[in-house]
Design a protein around this motif. Structure first.
Motif, PDB file in Angstrom:
ATOM      1  N   ILE A   6       9.145  -3.414  -3.583  1.00 36.33           N
ATOM      2  CA  ILE A   6       7.837  -4.016  -3.871  1.00 36.33           C
ATOM      3  C   ILE A   6       7.954  -5.037  -4.999  1.00 36.33           C
ATOM      4  N   LEU A   7       8.713  -4.694  -6.036  1.00 40.17           N
ATOM      5  CA  LEU A   7       8.894  -5.625  -7.159  1.00 40.17           C
ATOM      6  C   LEU A   7       9.602  -6.898  -6.695  1.00 40.17           C
ATOM      7  N   GLY A   8      10.597  -6.740  -5.842  1.00 40.63           N
ATOM      8  CA  GLY A   8      11.289  -7.908  -5.307  1.00 40.63           C
ATOM      9  C   GLY A   8      10.378  -8.750  -4.441  1.00 40.63           C
ATOM     10  N   LYS A   9       9.547  -8.089  -3.646  1.00 37.76           N
ATOM     11  CA  LYS A   9       8.599  -8.803  -2.792  1.00 37.76           C
ATOM     12  C   LYS A   9       7.580  -9.569  -3.635  1.00 37.76           C
ATOM     13  N   ALA A  10       7.158  -8.960  -4.750  1.00 32.39           N
ATOM     14  CA  ALA A  10       6.211  -9.636  -5.640  1.00 32.39           C
ATOM     15  C   ALA A  10       6.835 -10.884  -6.258  1.00 32.39           C
ATOM     16  N   THR A  11       8.115 -10.825  -6.545  1.00 32.97           N
ATOM     17  CA  THR A  11       8.821 -11.978  -7.119  1.00 32.97           C
ATOM     18  C   THR A  11       8.823 -13.149  -6.144  1.00 32.97           C
ATOM     19  N   GLN A  12       8.935 -12.848  -4.845  1.00 32.46           N
ATOM     20  CA  GLN A  12       8.990 -13.893  -3.832  1.00 32.46           C
ATOM     21  C   GLN A  12       7.616 -14.284  -3.294  1.00 32.46           C
ATOM     22  N   SER A  13       6.572 -13.561  -3.718  1.00 27.78           N
ATOM     23  CA  SER A  13       5.244 -13.779  -3.150  1.00 27.78           C
ATOM     24  C   SER A  13       4.704 -15.158  -3.483  1.00 27.78           C
ATOM     25  N   LYS A  14       4.086 -15.776  -2.486  1.00 27.74           N
ATOM     26  CA  LYS A  14       3.447 -17.084  -2.681  1.00 27.74           C
ATOM     27  C   LYS A  14       1.926 -16.959  -2.756  1.00 27.74           C
ATOM     28  N   MET A  15       1.409 -15.822  -2.337  1.00 25.88           N
ATOM     29  CA  MET A  15      -0.040 -15.624  -2.343  1.00 25.88           C
ATOM     30  C   MET A  15      -0.447 -14.860  -3.603  1.00 25.88           C
ATOM     31  N   ASN A  16      -1.450 -15.358  -4.322  1.00 27.41           N
ATOM     32  CA  ASN A  16      -1.877 -14.726  -5.576  1.00 27.41           C
ATOM     33  C   ASN A  16      -0.681 -14.520  -6.511  1.00 27.41           C
ATOM     34  N   ASN A  17       0.158 -15.531  -6.588  1.00 29.96           N
ATOM     35  CA  ASN A  17       1.436 -15.403  -7.286  1.00 29.96           C
ATOM     36  C   ASN A  17       1.261 -14.994  -8.738  1.00 29.96           C
ATOM     37  N   TRP A  19       0.631   4.187 -11.644  1.00 29.94           N
ATOM     38  CA  TRP A  19       0.238   4.394 -10.253  1.00 29.94           C
ATOM     39  C   TRP A  19      -0.910   3.483  -9.844  1.00 29.94           C
ATOM     40  N   LEU A  20      -1.815   3.187 -10.776  1.00 28.28           N
ATOM     41  CA  LEU A  20      -2.899   2.249 -10.457  1.00 28.28           C
ATOM     42  C   LEU A  20      -2.344   0.853 -10.188  1.00 28.28           C
ATOM     43  N   PHE A  21      -1.429   0.381 -11.049  1.00 27.18           N
ATOM     44  CA  PHE A  21      -0.833  -0.944 -10.855  1.00 27.18           C
ATOM     45  C   PHE A  21       0.012  -0.983  -9.586  1.00 27.18           C
ATOM     46  N   LEU A  22       0.707   0.114  -9.303  1.00 28.32           N
ATOM     47  CA  LEU A  22       1.534   0.161  -8.094  1.00 28.32           C
ATOM     48  C   LEU A  22       0.666   0.084  -6.847  1.00 28.32           C
ATOM     49  N   GLY A  23      -0.433   0.836  -6.832  1.00 26.75           N
ATOM     50  CA  GLY A  23      -1.340   0.768  -5.700  1.00 26.75           C
ATOM     51  C   GLY A  23      -1.935  -0.619  -5.532  1.00 26.75           C
ATOM     52  N   ALA A  24      -2.272  -1.250  -6.663  1.00 25.12           N
ATOM     53  CA  ALA A  24      -2.866  -2.591  -6.615  1.00 25.12           C
ATOM     54  C   ALA A  24      -1.902  -3.617  -6.040  1.00 25.12           C
ATOM     55  N   ILE A  25      -0.642  -3.545  -6.458  1.00 22.09           N
ATOM     56  CA  ILE A  25       0.323  -4.549  -5.987  1.00 22.09           C
ATOM     57  C   ILE A  25       0.709  -4.307  -4.531  1.00 22.09           C
ATOM     58  N   VAL A  26       0.690  -3.055  -4.100  1.00 18.43           N
ATOM     59  CA  VAL A  26       0.987  -2.762  -2.693  1.00 18.43           C
ATOM     60  C   VAL A  26      -0.043  -3.424  -1.784  1.00 18.43           C
ATOM     61  N   PHE A  27      -1.325  -3.332  -2.145  1.00 14.56           N
ATOM     62  CA  PHE A  27      -2.336  -3.997  -1.322  1.00 14.56           C
ATOM     63  C   PHE A  27      -2.263  -5.509  -1.485  1.00 14.56           C
ATOM     64  N   SER A  28      -2.042  -5.982  -2.699  1.00 17.96           N
ATOM     65  CA  SER A  28      -2.007  -7.417  -2.958  1.00 17.96           C
ATOM     66  C   SER A  28      -0.919  -8.105  -2.142  1.00 17.96           C
ATOM     67  N   LEU A  29       0.173  -7.386  -1.884  1.00 18.51           N
ATOM     68  CA  LEU A  29       1.291  -7.959  -1.126  1.00 18.51           C
ATOM     69  C   LEU A  29       1.182  -7.690   0.369  1.00 18.51           C
ATOM     70  N   LYS A  30       0.148  -6.958   0.765  1.00 18.44           N
ATOM     71  CA  LYS A  30       0.008  -6.545   2.152  1.00 18.44           C
ATOM     72  C   LYS A  30      -0.355  -7.726   3.042  1.00 18.44           C
ATOM     73  N   ILE A  61       2.015 -10.734 -12.777  1.00 18.75           N
ATOM     74  CA  ILE A  61       1.502  -9.915 -13.882  1.00 18.75           C
ATOM     75  C   ILE A  61       1.664  -8.434 -13.557  1.00 18.75           C
ATOM     76  N   LEU A  62       1.253  -8.041 -12.357  1.00 16.48           N
ATOM     77  CA  LEU A  62       1.406  -6.650 -11.942  1.00 16.48           C
ATOM     78  C   LEU A  62       2.881  -6.249 -11.905  1.00 16.48           C
ATOM     79  N   ARG A  63       3.718  -7.140 -11.370  1.00 14.16           N
ATOM     80  CA  ARG A  63       5.152  -6.853 -11.319  1.00 14.16           C
ATOM     81  C   ARG A  63       5.718  -6.612 -12.702  1.00 14.16           C
ATOM     82  N   ASP A  64       5.363  -7.492 -13.653  1.00 13.50           N
ATOM     83  CA  ASP A  64       5.877  -7.357 -15.020  1.00 13.50           C
ATOM     84  C   ASP A  64       5.378  -6.079 -15.682  1.00 13.50           C
ATOM     85  N   MET A  65       4.108  -5.741 -15.452  1.00 11.60           N
ATOM     86  CA  MET A  65       3.566  -4.511 -16.030  1.00 11.60           C
ATOM     87  C   MET A  65       4.324  -3.285 -15.521  1.00 11.60           C
TER      88      MET A  65
END
Length: 420
Positions: free
Chosen positions: A362-373, A402-413, A378-382
């Motif tokens: 998930i952290l790697g996916k957030a690094t490559q994310s182009k949407m809501n980058n 766990w709150l940040f993890l849940g948030a980033i999972v949906f954000s990257l969905k 920010i979530l990845r760094d936290m």
């Protein structure tokens, strides 16, 4: 309950005063935690329940299938292991109340995962991060002000052992790690001016120092190094800027021995006036002893955790058994002070490794994310900061993780892949 639509109508229910206030108080009270009747509680728990009820009432609650299945599997494994395997294998009867208590904690972290997941899907994620970060910075300012001016105000509430500022948290180490996560918003948001970014970084450093947390200092230095490497090697720059940076690094490396002596002198003076800083100063003079002595004892707890893992490497020792079993087998009754070791000991190596692989994916996916980058970074760094801090403290039950993890999972969905 699965939502029929993904889009949240902010002009209708989404702008409800009640849900907005509940999210606001949940966000800021993630910086508060106390033990009440033997249970680690936060007022954020009560407001987050309002959010859950609101989502259910409005038929907007989303529960992701894969995390739900994994949670059920973990629940089954740790309960069966604790209730049946441990008593038979090691002739050790764990206290039923302890098993129930630890399972409630497990339910709570999944609950916060779901809350984070849904805050993202109702488009309140950015506000949640902003409120969380501003309140964290406010607490840090209060701590710096009270400590440096030596104002004995609310010492029993805000300080640990009357010297180490812990804010509204139960532990100064936990407080210091949360302070660093709050800094991320200010240093990542493009809309915030550079001078305010610098101010936020300085205030964070000072708040970590007044907490007297060696874990906090190491976490802050590690995250700063990550940001430095990112800036030097991943951001495009003009040739003259790059040459200057290389020259500056070389000069800095050559002056490092003298800089360390100067810092040691300065820190020694501060430590003489601020007792809590003496623990941090110890990192400069004797890093090895600072980790294993001076109230830390990390080396002993990690060794004990590894021994517990060796007892049951495949299925773990379950929940509610760790400290009592460690005492019976190795005469050590403390937690692992390491999230990775704690979860591995409780869940077993296969499930723990699977979980951490998923987190790093998930952290790697957030690094490559182009949407809501911006928000994803920010979530990845936290989460990265919490994982770094997890090397020295057990954050497996930390609400924010766990709150940040849940948030980033949906954000990257992939929003188009969600069943309507």
């Amino acid at each position: 309950m699965v939502a029929h639509t993904l889009e949240w109508n902010r002009t209708e229910a989404g702008r409800s005063v009640w849900v907005t206030l509940s999210i606001f108080f949940t966000a800021i009270l993630l910086h508060q935690s106390n033990v009440i009747f033997g249970v680690n509680l936060s007022f954020a728990d009560f407001f987050s329940i309002f959010i859950l009820v609101f989502l259910i009432w409005n038929k907007r609650l989303l529960v992701p299938m894969t995390p739900l299945v994994f949670f059920i599997a973990i629940s089954f494994m740790v309960l069966v292991t604790a209730a049946f395997y441990i008593p038979i294998k090691f002739m050790h009867e764990p206290a039923p109340a302890r098993i129930v208590s630890d399972y409630i904690k497990l339910l709570a972290i999944f609950f916060y995962f779901i809350i984070g997941y849904n805050l993202s899907q109702i488009n309140y994620l950015k506000e949640t991060i902003r409120w969380y970060s501003y309140f964290g910075m406010l607490i840090g300012i209060v701590g710096v002000w009270l400590t440096f001016l030596n104002i004995p105000l609310f010492t029993d509430i805000l300080y640990f052992a009357e010297t180490r500022f812990r804010g509204l948290m139960i532990d100064p180490n936990y407080f210091s790690v949360l302070q660093i996560t709050a800094m991320v918003y200010f240093t990542r948001m493009e809309s915030i001016k550079t001078r305010y970014k610098l101010l936020a970084a300085i205030l964070t450093l000072l708040s970590v120092l007044v907490s007297g947390s060696k874990t906090g200092i190491i976490t802050l230095l590690s995250y700063s190094l990550i940001r430095l490497v990112e800036y030097l090697f991943l951001k495009q720059k003009k040739l003259n800027v790059l040459v200057f940076q290389v020259f500056f690094i070389v000069v800095l490396a050559l002056l490092a021995p003298w800089a360390m002596l100067l810092l040691e002198t300065i820190f020694s003076g501060i430590a003489a006036k601020i007792p809590s800083f003496g623990r941090v100063y110890y990192l400069l003079t004797d890093f090895g002893s600072a980790v294993s002595e001076g109230g830390s004892g990390r080396e002993a707890t990690w060794k004990a955790a590894l021994q517990v893992i060796q007892l049951s490497p495949l299925i773990g020792v379950g929940i509610g058994t760790y400290t009592s079993l460690a005492w019976q087998m190795f005469h050590y009754d403390n937690v692992a002070h390491n999230t990775f070791l704690q979860l591995t000991a409780e869940w077993g190596i296969p499930l723990a490794v699977l979980f951490f692989i998923y987190v790093f994916f998930i952290l790697g996916k957030a690094t490559q994310s182009k949407m809501n980058n911006e928000i994803n970074l920010i979530l990845r760094d936290m989460i990265i900061i919490l994982l770094i801090g997890s090397l020295a403290i057990s954050l497996n039950n930390a609400r924010v993780l766990w709150l940040f993890l849940g948030a980033i999972v949906f954000s990257l969905k992939d929003k188009n892949a969600v069943t309507k």
